[in-house]
Design a protein around this motif. Sequence first.
Motif, short mmCIF file in Angstrom:
data_model
loop_
_atom_site.label_atom_id
_atom_site.label_comp_id
_atom_site.label_asym_id
_atom_site.label_seq_id
_atom_site.Cartn_x
_atom_site.Cartn_y
_atom_site.Cartn_z
N ASP B 172 -5.11 5.96 10.82
CA ASP B 172 -5.79 7.03 10.06
C ASP B 172 -4.91 7.42 8.88
OD1 ASP B 172 -8.11 9.31 10.76
OD2 ASP B 172 -6.54 9.94 9.39
N SER B 173 -5.55 7.65 7.74
CA SER B 173 -4.77 7.93 6.53
C SER B 173 -4.10 9.30 6.57
CB SER B 173 -5.67 7.84 5.31
OG SER B 173 -6.65 8.85 5.37
N ALA B 174 -4.47 10.15 7.55
CA ALA B 174 -3.87 11.48 7.64
C ALA B 174 -2.49 11.44 8.30
CB ALA B 174 -4.78 12.42 8.41
N ARG B 191 1.00 4.49 6.29
CA ARG B 191 -0.22 5.31 6.37
C ARG B 191 -1.39 4.41 6.73
NH1 ARG B 191 -1.39 10.40 4.18
NH2 ARG B 191 0.34 11.38 3.11
N ALA B 193 -4.86 2.62 6.34
CA ALA B 193 -5.66 2.20 5.19
C ALA B 193 -7.11 2.16 5.64
CB ALA B 193 -5.22 0.82 4.71
N LEU B 194 -7.98 2.79 4.88
CA LEU B 194 -9.37 2.87 5.33
C LEU B 194 -10.04 1.51 5.41
CD1 LEU B 194 -10.84 6.08 3.73
CD2 LEU B 194 -9.98 5.71 6.00
N GLU B 195 -9.48 0.54 4.66
CA GLU B 195 -10.07 -0.79 4.70
C GLU B 195 -9.67 -1.54 5.98
OE1 GLU B 195 -8.46 -2.93 1.25
OE2 GLU B 195 -7.16 -1.22 1.04
N ALA B 199 -0.99 0.63 5.69
CA ALA B 199 -0.29 0.20 4.48
C ALA B 199 1.11 0.83 4.48
CB ALA B 199 -1.06 0.64 3.25
N ARG B 201 4.05 1.89 2.28
CA ARG B 201 4.21 2.19 0.85
C ARG B 201 5.64 2.64 0.56
NH1 ARG B 201 -0.51 5.98 -1.04
NH2 ARG B 201 -0.26 4.86 -2.98
N ARG B 237 1.99 -6.63 -1.85
CA ARG B 237 1.53 -6.52 -3.23
C ARG B 237 2.33 -5.41 -3.92
NH1 ARG B 237 -4.20 -4.00 -1.18
NH2 ARG B 237 -3.47 -1.93 -0.74
N GLU B 240 0.42 0.65 -7.09
CA GLU B 240 -0.41 0.93 -8.28
C GLU B 240 0.40 1.22 -9.53
OE1 GLU B 240 -3.05 4.07 -7.10
OE2 GLU B 240 -4.03 2.82 -5.61
N GLU B 246 4.10 -2.53 -1.84
CA GLU B 246 3.17 -2.03 -0.83
C GLU B 246 2.81 -3.21 0.07
OE1 GLU B 246 0.21 0.75 -2.39
OE2 GLU B 246 -1.23 -0.28 -1.13
#
Lengths: 172, 281
Positions: B172-174, B191, B193-195, B199, B201, B237, B240, B246
Amino acid sequence: MVGGAALKGYLFGSLMVVLALFFQATTQFFLSNPAHKPEIVLVIVVWASTRLGFNEGLLFSFSAGLLTDSMSGAPTGLFAFLYCVAFLVCGYLDATTDLETYGARFLVAFLVCILEGLSIIGSRYLAGPFSLGAGVGLSILGKGFFTGIVAVVLMPLLDRLWVERPRLSGLH
Amino acid sequence: MPRSIRDIALIVVLLGLCLVLIFSYGKKSQTGITESVVYRFFRPLEQAVSTLKTSVGDVWRNYVYLVGVKKENRELKEELRQLRREKGELLAREAENIRLKKLLDVKTRLEHPSVVAQIIGEDASGWFRTFFIDKGTDDGVFAGMPVTATEGLVGRISRSGANMAQVLLITDSALAVDCRIARTRDRGILRGALEGGCALRHVNPKVQLKEGDEVITSGLGGVFPSGFPVGKISAVRMGEQGLFLEALVTPSVNFSALDKVLVILSTLGGFDVQTWSEERR
Protein backbone atom coordinates in the motif's frame (compact mmCIF):
# COMPACT_ATOMS: atom_id res chain seq x y z
CA MET A 1 -41.38 9.74 2.22
CA VAL A 2 -41.72 10.61 5.90
CA GLY A 3 -41.51 9.00 9.33
CA GLY A 4 -41.68 5.21 9.44
CA ALA A 5 -41.32 4.76 5.69
CA ALA A 6 -38.12 6.81 5.67
CA LEU A 7 -36.73 4.81 8.58
CA LYS A 8 -37.61 1.55 6.82
CA GLY A 9 -35.85 2.76 3.68
CA TYR A 10 -32.78 3.70 5.71
CA LEU A 11 -32.73 0.35 7.51
CA PHE A 12 -33.24 -1.61 4.29
CA GLY A 13 -30.31 0.18 2.64
CA SER A 14 -28.12 -0.29 5.71
CA LEU A 15 -28.86 -4.01 5.81
CA MET A 16 -27.88 -4.31 2.14
CA VAL A 17 -24.64 -2.41 2.82
CA VAL A 18 -23.73 -4.65 5.77
CA LEU A 19 -24.28 -7.73 3.59
CA ALA A 20 -22.27 -6.18 0.76
CA LEU A 21 -19.37 -5.28 3.07
CA PHE A 22 -19.35 -8.74 4.59
CA PHE A 23 -19.23 -10.25 1.10
CA GLN A 24 -16.53 -7.84 -0.05
CA ALA A 25 -14.34 -8.43 3.01
CA THR A 26 -14.57 -12.21 3.16
CA THR A 27 -15.62 -14.14 0.12
CA GLN A 28 -15.16 -11.84 -2.82
CA PHE A 29 -11.46 -12.69 -3.15
CA PHE A 30 -12.55 -16.10 -4.46
CA LEU A 31 -14.17 -14.34 -7.40
CA SER A 32 -12.07 -11.36 -8.36
CA ASN A 33 -8.66 -9.74 -8.26
CA PRO A 34 -8.50 -7.14 -5.41
CA ALA A 35 -7.46 -4.47 -7.91
CA HIS A 36 -10.65 -5.01 -9.92
CA LYS A 37 -12.98 -5.72 -7.02
CA PRO A 38 -16.39 -4.22 -7.86
CA GLU A 39 -17.66 -1.52 -5.51
CA ILE A 40 -20.93 -3.12 -4.42
CA VAL A 41 -21.59 -0.52 -1.71
CA LEU A 42 -21.27 2.25 -4.29
CA VAL A 43 -23.85 0.46 -6.45
CA ILE A 44 -26.22 0.39 -3.46
CA VAL A 45 -25.65 4.13 -2.93
CA VAL A 46 -26.44 4.77 -6.62
CA TRP A 47 -29.57 2.65 -6.26
CA ALA A 48 -30.55 4.54 -3.08
CA SER A 49 -30.29 7.86 -4.93
CA THR A 50 -33.07 6.70 -7.25
CA ARG A 51 -35.32 5.07 -4.65
CA LEU A 52 -34.88 6.69 -1.23
CA GLY A 53 -35.92 10.19 -0.22
CA PHE A 54 -33.38 12.99 0.11
CA ASN A 55 -32.92 13.07 3.90
CA GLU A 56 -32.81 9.35 4.61
CA GLY A 57 -30.83 8.73 1.40
CA LEU A 58 -28.14 11.23 2.32
CA LEU A 59 -27.95 9.94 5.89
CA PHE A 60 -27.82 6.40 4.55
CA SER A 61 -24.93 7.32 2.19
CA PHE A 62 -23.07 8.90 5.10
CA SER A 63 -23.55 5.78 7.27
CA ALA A 64 -22.59 3.43 4.43
CA GLY A 65 -19.43 5.49 3.93
CA LEU A 66 -18.52 5.32 7.62
CA LEU A 67 -18.99 1.53 7.58
CA THR A 68 -16.81 1.22 4.47
CA ASP A 69 -14.17 3.45 6.09
CA SER A 70 -14.06 1.05 9.05
CA MET A 71 -13.70 -1.99 6.83
CA SER A 72 -11.02 -0.57 4.55
CA GLY A 73 -7.72 1.25 4.88
CA ALA A 74 -9.34 4.64 4.21
CA PRO A 75 -9.10 7.46 6.73
CA THR A 76 -12.41 7.79 8.60
CA GLY A 77 -14.70 10.10 6.65
CA LEU A 78 -13.27 9.59 3.15
CA PHE A 79 -15.86 7.14 1.86
CA ALA A 80 -18.58 8.93 3.85
CA PHE A 81 -17.70 12.09 1.91
CA LEU A 82 -17.44 10.33 -1.46
CA TYR A 83 -20.71 8.43 -1.04
CA CYS A 84 -22.57 11.61 -0.01
CA VAL A 85 -21.25 13.33 -3.15
CA ALA A 86 -22.14 10.26 -5.25
CA PHE A 87 -25.66 10.29 -3.79
CA LEU A 88 -26.12 13.98 -4.63
CA VAL A 89 -24.74 13.62 -8.17
CA CYS A 90 -26.83 10.52 -8.92
CA GLY A 91 -29.90 12.10 -7.34
CA TYR A 92 -29.48 15.09 -9.64
CA LEU A 93 -29.01 12.81 -12.67
CA ASP A 94 -32.08 10.80 -11.68
CA ALA A 95 -34.13 13.98 -11.48
CA THR A 96 -32.98 15.21 -14.89
CA THR A 97 -32.51 12.01 -16.94
CA ASP A 98 -33.75 8.44 -17.07
CA LEU A 99 -31.60 6.09 -14.98
CA GLU A 100 -33.92 3.11 -15.24
CA THR A 101 -32.39 1.47 -18.32
CA TYR A 102 -29.59 -1.11 -18.14
CA GLY A 103 -27.27 1.10 -20.18
CA ALA A 104 -27.84 4.13 -17.95
CA ARG A 105 -27.28 2.08 -14.82
CA PHE A 106 -24.03 0.65 -16.18
CA LEU A 107 -22.81 4.05 -17.31
CA VAL A 108 -23.63 5.85 -14.07
CA ALA A 109 -22.04 3.16 -11.87
CA PHE A 110 -19.00 3.03 -14.18
CA LEU A 111 -18.50 6.82 -14.18
CA VAL A 112 -19.13 7.28 -10.45
CA CYS A 113 -16.66 4.47 -9.70
CA ILE A 114 -14.05 6.10 -11.97
CA LEU A 115 -14.59 9.47 -10.24
CA GLU A 116 -14.34 7.79 -6.85
CA GLY A 117 -11.13 6.05 -7.89
CA LEU A 118 -9.58 9.26 -9.21
CA SER A 119 -10.52 11.07 -5.98
CA ILE A 120 -8.97 8.34 -3.82
CA ILE A 121 -5.81 8.04 -5.92
CA GLY A 122 -5.53 11.84 -6.07
CA SER A 123 -5.89 12.26 -2.32
CA ARG A 124 -3.36 9.49 -1.71
CA TYR A 125 -0.93 11.01 -4.18
CA LEU A 126 -1.18 14.36 -2.39
CA ALA A 127 -0.53 12.61 0.94
CA GLY A 128 2.66 10.97 -0.38
CA PRO A 129 3.73 10.80 -4.05
CA PHE A 130 4.08 7.36 -5.62
CA SER A 131 4.53 6.10 -9.13
CA LEU A 132 1.43 6.48 -11.29
CA GLY A 133 1.93 4.01 -14.09
CA ALA A 134 -0.44 2.83 -16.79
CA GLY A 135 -1.40 -0.01 -14.45
CA VAL A 136 -3.15 2.45 -12.15
CA GLY A 137 -5.38 3.77 -14.94
CA LEU A 138 -6.18 0.26 -16.12
CA SER A 139 -6.95 -0.80 -12.57
CA ILE A 140 -9.44 2.08 -12.14
CA LEU A 141 -11.03 1.35 -15.53
CA GLY A 142 -11.26 -2.36 -14.72
CA LYS A 143 -12.85 -1.65 -11.35
CA GLY A 144 -15.29 0.79 -12.96
CA PHE A 145 -16.22 -1.76 -15.62
CA PHE A 146 -16.91 -4.54 -13.11
CA THR A 147 -18.84 -2.14 -10.88
CA GLY A 148 -20.97 -1.23 -13.90
CA ILE A 149 -21.64 -4.89 -14.60
CA VAL A 150 -22.59 -5.49 -10.97
CA ALA A 151 -24.93 -2.47 -11.13
CA VAL A 152 -26.77 -3.98 -14.11
CA VAL A 153 -27.31 -7.22 -12.17
CA LEU A 154 -27.74 -5.91 -8.64
CA MET A 155 -30.01 -2.90 -9.09
CA PRO A 156 -32.99 -4.89 -10.47
CA LEU A 157 -32.44 -7.37 -7.64
CA LEU A 158 -32.51 -4.53 -5.09
CA ASP A 159 -35.67 -3.20 -6.74
CA ARG A 160 -37.25 -6.60 -6.39
CA LEU A 161 -36.27 -6.88 -2.72
CA TRP A 162 -37.43 -3.29 -2.12
CA VAL A 163 -40.87 -4.05 -3.54
CA GLU A 164 -41.13 -7.40 -1.80
CA ARG A 165 -39.74 -6.27 1.57
CA PRO A 166 -43.17 -5.95 3.34
CA ARG A 167 -43.96 -9.53 2.34
CA LEU A 168 -40.48 -10.81 3.27
CA SER A 169 -40.58 -9.19 6.70
CA GLY A 170 -44.21 -10.17 7.27
CA LEU A 171 -45.29 -6.53 7.61
CA HIS A 172 -47.88 -5.19 5.21
CA MET B 1 -37.84 26.09 7.85
CA PRO B 2 -38.23 25.83 4.03
CA ARG B 3 -37.36 22.43 2.60
CA SER B 4 -34.62 23.71 0.28
CA ILE B 5 -32.77 25.41 3.15
CA ARG B 6 -33.15 22.30 5.31
CA ASP B 7 -31.72 20.14 2.50
CA ILE B 8 -28.76 22.46 1.98
CA ALA B 9 -28.14 22.56 5.74
CA LEU B 10 -28.12 18.74 5.84
CA ILE B 11 -25.64 18.59 2.96
CA VAL B 12 -23.35 21.17 4.57
CA VAL B 13 -23.48 19.47 7.98
CA LEU B 14 -22.78 15.95 6.64
CA LEU B 15 -20.02 16.95 4.21
CA GLY B 16 -18.49 19.19 6.89
CA LEU B 17 -18.54 16.31 9.35
CA CYS B 18 -16.82 14.09 6.76
CA LEU B 19 -14.06 16.66 6.28
CA VAL B 20 -13.58 17.04 10.05
CA LEU B 21 -13.29 13.25 10.37
CA ILE B 22 -10.81 13.02 7.48
CA PHE B 23 -8.54 15.76 8.78
CA SER B 24 -8.64 14.55 12.39
CA TYR B 25 -7.91 10.95 11.36
CA GLY B 26 -4.10 11.15 11.54
CA LYS B 27 -4.13 12.24 15.18
CA LYS B 28 -5.49 9.01 16.63
CA SER B 29 -3.99 5.53 16.60
CA GLN B 30 -6.77 3.55 18.28
CA THR B 31 -10.12 2.76 16.75
CA GLY B 32 -13.07 5.07 17.33
CA ILE B 33 -16.55 4.07 18.45
CA THR B 34 -17.71 3.31 14.88
CA GLU B 35 -14.79 1.00 14.15
CA SER B 36 -15.11 -0.74 17.55
CA VAL B 37 -18.78 -1.50 16.95
CA VAL B 38 -18.18 -2.57 13.34
CA TYR B 39 -15.24 -4.80 14.32
CA ARG B 40 -17.24 -6.41 17.11
CA PHE B 41 -20.06 -7.15 14.67
CA PHE B 42 -17.98 -8.36 11.73
CA ARG B 43 -15.32 -10.33 13.60
CA PRO B 44 -17.34 -13.53 14.30
CA LEU B 45 -18.73 -13.52 10.76
CA GLU B 46 -15.31 -13.10 9.18
CA GLN B 47 -13.84 -15.69 11.57
CA ALA B 48 -16.53 -18.18 10.49
CA VAL B 49 -15.83 -17.65 6.79
CA SER B 50 -12.08 -17.86 7.39
CA THR B 51 -12.48 -21.15 9.29
CA LEU B 52 -14.68 -22.50 6.51
CA LYS B 53 -12.10 -21.47 3.92
CA THR B 54 -9.32 -23.19 5.92
CA SER B 55 -11.40 -26.37 6.26
CA VAL B 56 -12.15 -26.49 2.54
CA GLY B 57 -8.46 -25.84 1.85
CA ASP B 58 -7.46 -28.69 4.20
CA VAL B 59 -9.82 -31.13 2.46
CA TRP B 60 -8.39 -30.07 -0.88
CA ARG B 61 -4.80 -30.42 0.26
CA ASN B 62 -5.30 -33.71 2.18
CA TYR B 63 -7.41 -35.61 -0.33
CA VAL B 64 -7.81 -34.05 -3.75
CA TYR B 65 -4.32 -32.67 -4.11
CA LEU B 66 -2.57 -35.99 -3.26
CA VAL B 67 -2.35 -36.91 -6.94
CA GLY B 68 1.33 -37.10 -7.86
CA VAL B 69 2.44 -37.01 -4.24
CA LYS B 70 5.11 -39.72 -4.75
CA LYS B 71 6.99 -37.57 -7.20
CA GLU B 72 6.70 -34.60 -4.89
CA ASN B 73 7.96 -36.76 -2.01
CA ARG B 74 11.09 -37.69 -3.96
CA GLU B 75 11.73 -34.05 -4.80
CA LEU B 76 11.19 -33.00 -1.21
CA LYS B 77 13.68 -35.61 0.06
CA GLU B 78 16.28 -34.28 -2.33
CA GLU B 79 15.46 -30.75 -1.20
CA LEU B 80 15.76 -31.84 2.44
CA ARG B 81 19.25 -33.21 1.81
CA GLN B 82 20.26 -29.96 0.20
CA LEU B 83 18.72 -27.90 3.02
CA ARG B 84 20.62 -29.95 5.62
CA ARG B 85 23.86 -29.12 3.84
CA GLU B 86 22.88 -25.45 3.74
CA LYS B 87 21.84 -25.55 7.40
CA GLY B 88 25.33 -26.76 8.35
CA GLU B 89 26.86 -23.89 6.43
CA LEU B 90 24.44 -21.40 7.96
CA LEU B 91 25.18 -22.60 11.50
CA ALA B 92 28.85 -22.03 10.88
CA ARG B 93 28.10 -18.57 9.49
CA GLU B 94 25.83 -17.76 12.41
CA ALA B 95 28.55 -18.67 14.88
CA GLU B 96 30.92 -16.39 13.00
CA ASN B 97 28.28 -13.67 12.92
CA ILE B 98 27.74 -13.84 16.68
CA ARG B 99 31.46 -13.66 17.26
CA LEU B 100 31.76 -10.60 14.99
CA LYS B 101 28.82 -8.89 16.68
CA LYS B 102 30.44 -9.40 20.06
CA LEU B 103 33.64 -7.96 18.70
CA LEU B 104 31.85 -4.88 17.37
CA ASP B 105 29.76 -4.58 20.54
CA VAL B 106 26.62 -3.87 18.52
CA LYS B 107 23.54 -4.22 20.65
CA THR B 108 20.83 -5.86 18.63
CA ARG B 109 17.85 -7.76 19.83
CA LEU B 110 17.62 -11.08 18.04
CA GLU B 111 14.22 -12.05 19.36
CA HIS B 112 11.08 -10.07 19.87
CA PRO B 113 7.90 -11.14 21.65
CA SER B 114 5.28 -11.95 19.06
CA VAL B 115 1.83 -13.40 18.57
CA VAL B 116 0.44 -15.53 15.74
CA ALA B 117 -2.72 -14.16 14.13
CA GLN B 118 -5.08 -15.52 11.52
CA ILE B 119 -6.20 -13.43 8.57
CA ILE B 120 -9.99 -13.21 8.67
CA GLY B 121 -10.82 -10.61 6.04
CA GLU B 122 -9.49 -8.25 3.45
CA ASP B 123 -10.01 -4.63 2.49
CA ALA B 124 -13.69 -4.20 1.68
CA SER B 125 -13.24 -1.41 -0.85
CA GLY B 126 -10.30 -2.78 -2.84
CA TRP B 127 -8.77 0.71 -3.17
CA PHE B 128 -6.38 0.03 -0.29
CA ARG B 129 -4.07 -2.87 0.47
CA THR B 130 -5.12 -3.98 3.94
CA PHE B 131 -6.45 -7.07 5.67
CA PHE B 132 -7.93 -7.96 9.04
CA ILE B 133 -6.52 -10.33 11.67
CA ASP B 134 -8.23 -12.02 14.61
CA LYS B 135 -6.05 -10.42 17.31
CA GLY B 136 -6.53 -7.00 18.89
CA THR B 137 -5.74 -4.92 21.94
CA ASP B 138 -6.92 -7.76 24.22
CA ASP B 139 -3.97 -9.79 22.89
CA GLY B 140 -1.51 -6.90 23.14
CA VAL B 141 -1.75 -5.91 19.47
CA PHE B 142 -1.68 -2.13 18.99
CA ALA B 143 -1.40 0.26 16.07
CA GLY B 144 2.14 0.66 14.74
CA MET B 145 3.33 -2.88 15.46
CA PRO B 146 5.17 -4.69 12.64
CA VAL B 147 3.60 -7.74 11.02
CA THR B 148 5.69 -10.48 9.42
CA ALA B 149 5.36 -13.92 7.88
CA THR B 150 7.88 -16.71 7.45
CA GLU B 151 8.79 -15.37 4.00
CA GLY B 152 9.37 -11.79 5.15
CA LEU B 153 7.80 -8.46 6.06
CA VAL B 154 4.03 -8.14 5.65
CA GLY B 155 3.17 -4.67 6.95
CA ARG B 156 2.14 -2.74 10.03
CA ILE B 157 -0.95 -2.62 12.27
CA SER B 158 -2.92 0.47 11.27
CA ARG B 159 -6.00 0.13 13.51
CA SER B 160 -6.63 -2.11 16.45
CA GLY B 161 -9.94 -2.97 18.09
CA ALA B 162 -10.50 -5.21 21.12
CA ASN B 163 -10.25 -8.51 19.23
CA MET B 164 -9.61 -7.54 15.61
CA ALA B 165 -6.97 -5.40 13.95
CA GLN B 166 -6.29 -4.00 10.51
CA VAL B 167 -2.92 -4.56 8.83
CA LEU B 168 -1.59 -2.07 6.28
CA LEU B 169 0.47 -4.05 3.75
CA ILE B 170 3.84 -3.00 2.36
CA THR B 171 2.18 -2.96 -1.08
CA ASP B 172 0.00 0.00 0.00
CA SER B 173 1.34 3.42 -0.92
CA ALA B 174 0.49 4.76 2.56
CA LEU B 175 3.23 2.66 4.18
CA ALA B 176 6.89 3.70 3.83
CA VAL B 177 9.62 1.35 5.04
CA ASP B 178 13.28 2.24 5.37
CA CYS B 179 15.15 -0.56 3.58
CA ARG B 180 18.60 -1.66 2.50
CA ILE B 181 19.78 -3.58 -0.52
CA ALA B 182 21.36 -6.64 1.09
CA ARG B 183 24.25 -6.89 -1.42
CA THR B 184 25.39 -3.26 -1.40
CA ARG B 185 24.01 -2.11 1.99
CA ASP B 186 22.63 1.04 0.34
CA ARG B 187 19.39 2.50 1.65
CA GLY B 188 16.12 3.46 0.05
CA ILE B 189 12.51 4.10 1.00
CA LEU B 190 10.06 1.36 0.04
CA ARG B 191 6.47 2.28 -0.76
CA GLY B 192 3.63 0.35 -2.33
CA ALA B 193 3.13 0.95 -6.03
CA LEU B 194 -0.47 0.98 -7.16
CA GLU B 195 0.50 -0.80 -10.36
CA GLY B 196 1.44 -3.80 -8.19
CA GLY B 197 4.32 -4.72 -5.87
CA CYS B 198 6.45 -2.01 -4.28
CA ALA B 199 8.86 0.68 -5.39
CA LEU B 200 12.20 1.36 -3.69
CA ARG B 201 12.89 5.07 -4.05
CA HIS B 202 15.64 7.53 -3.15
CA VAL B 203 18.46 5.10 -3.91
CA ASN B 204 21.89 6.59 -4.60
CA PRO B 205 22.28 6.70 -8.43
CA LYS B 206 25.90 5.54 -8.17
CA VAL B 207 24.79 2.17 -6.83
CA GLN B 208 24.83 -0.68 -9.36
CA LEU B 209 21.48 -2.29 -8.71
CA LYS B 210 20.74 -5.64 -10.31
CA GLU B 211 17.57 -7.57 -10.90
CA GLY B 212 17.22 -10.18 -8.17
CA ASP B 213 19.01 -8.10 -5.51
CA GLU B 214 17.43 -8.79 -2.15
CA VAL B 215 15.87 -5.90 -0.21
CA ILE B 216 15.78 -6.08 3.59
CA THR B 217 14.58 -3.76 6.36
CA SER B 218 17.22 -1.38 7.68
CA GLY B 219 15.80 -1.10 11.20
CA LEU B 220 16.15 2.69 11.02
CA GLY B 221 13.02 4.57 11.88
CA GLY B 222 12.39 2.34 14.85
CA VAL B 223 9.25 0.68 13.50
CA PHE B 224 10.52 -2.46 11.79
CA PRO B 225 13.34 -4.65 13.09
CA SER B 226 16.41 -4.79 10.87
CA GLY B 227 17.26 -7.62 8.51
CA PHE B 228 13.76 -8.81 7.62
CA PRO B 229 13.45 -9.85 3.95
CA VAL B 230 11.13 -7.54 2.06
CA GLY B 231 11.47 -8.64 -1.56
CA LYS B 232 13.63 -8.81 -4.65
CA ILE B 233 14.33 -6.14 -7.23
CA SER B 234 12.55 -6.87 -10.49
CA ALA B 235 13.36 -3.71 -12.49
CA VAL B 236 15.52 -0.61 -12.12
CA ARG B 237 14.88 2.84 -13.57
CA MET B 238 15.93 6.44 -12.99
CA GLY B 239 13.55 8.47 -10.77
CA GLU B 240 11.32 11.21 -12.18
CA GLN B 241 13.70 14.05 -11.30
CA GLY B 242 16.80 12.12 -12.39
CA LEU B 243 18.38 12.49 -8.94
CA PHE B 244 17.77 9.04 -7.53
CA LEU B 245 17.37 5.49 -8.72
CA GLU B 246 14.01 3.77 -8.38
CA ALA B 247 13.59 0.01 -8.31
CA LEU B 248 10.46 -2.06 -8.57
CA VAL B 249 10.43 -4.70 -5.84
CA THR B 250 8.51 -7.97 -5.89
CA PRO B 251 7.54 -8.76 -2.26
CA SER B 252 8.89 -11.96 -0.71
CA VAL B 253 5.45 -12.67 0.70
CA ASN B 254 2.72 -13.99 -1.56
CA PHE B 255 -0.15 -12.03 -0.04
CA SER B 256 -2.89 -13.92 -1.81
CA ALA B 257 -1.73 -17.24 -0.29
CA LEU B 258 -1.16 -15.85 3.20
CA ASP B 259 -3.41 -17.12 6.01
CA LYS B 260 -1.39 -16.61 9.19
CA VAL B 261 0.95 -13.82 10.23
CA LEU B 262 3.21 -12.96 13.13
CA VAL B 263 2.67 -9.66 14.95
CA ILE B 264 5.79 -8.40 16.69
CA LEU B 265 4.69 -6.95 20.00
CA SER B 266 6.92 -3.91 20.00
CA THR B 267 5.72 -0.42 19.29
CA LEU B 268 7.48 2.61 17.89
CA GLY B 269 10.92 3.05 19.38
CA GLY B 270 10.89 -0.43 20.87
CA PHE B 271 13.83 -1.64 18.84
CA ASP B 272 17.35 -1.14 19.96
CA VAL B 273 18.79 0.79 17.05
CA GLN B 274 21.97 2.64 17.86
CA THR B 275 23.98 4.37 15.21
CA TRP B 276 27.72 4.57 15.26
CA SER B 277 27.65 8.25 16.20
CA GLU B 278 25.34 7.60 19.14
CA GLU B 279 27.64 4.89 20.40
CA ARG B 280 30.58 7.24 20.37
CA ARG B 281 28.77 9.83 22.51
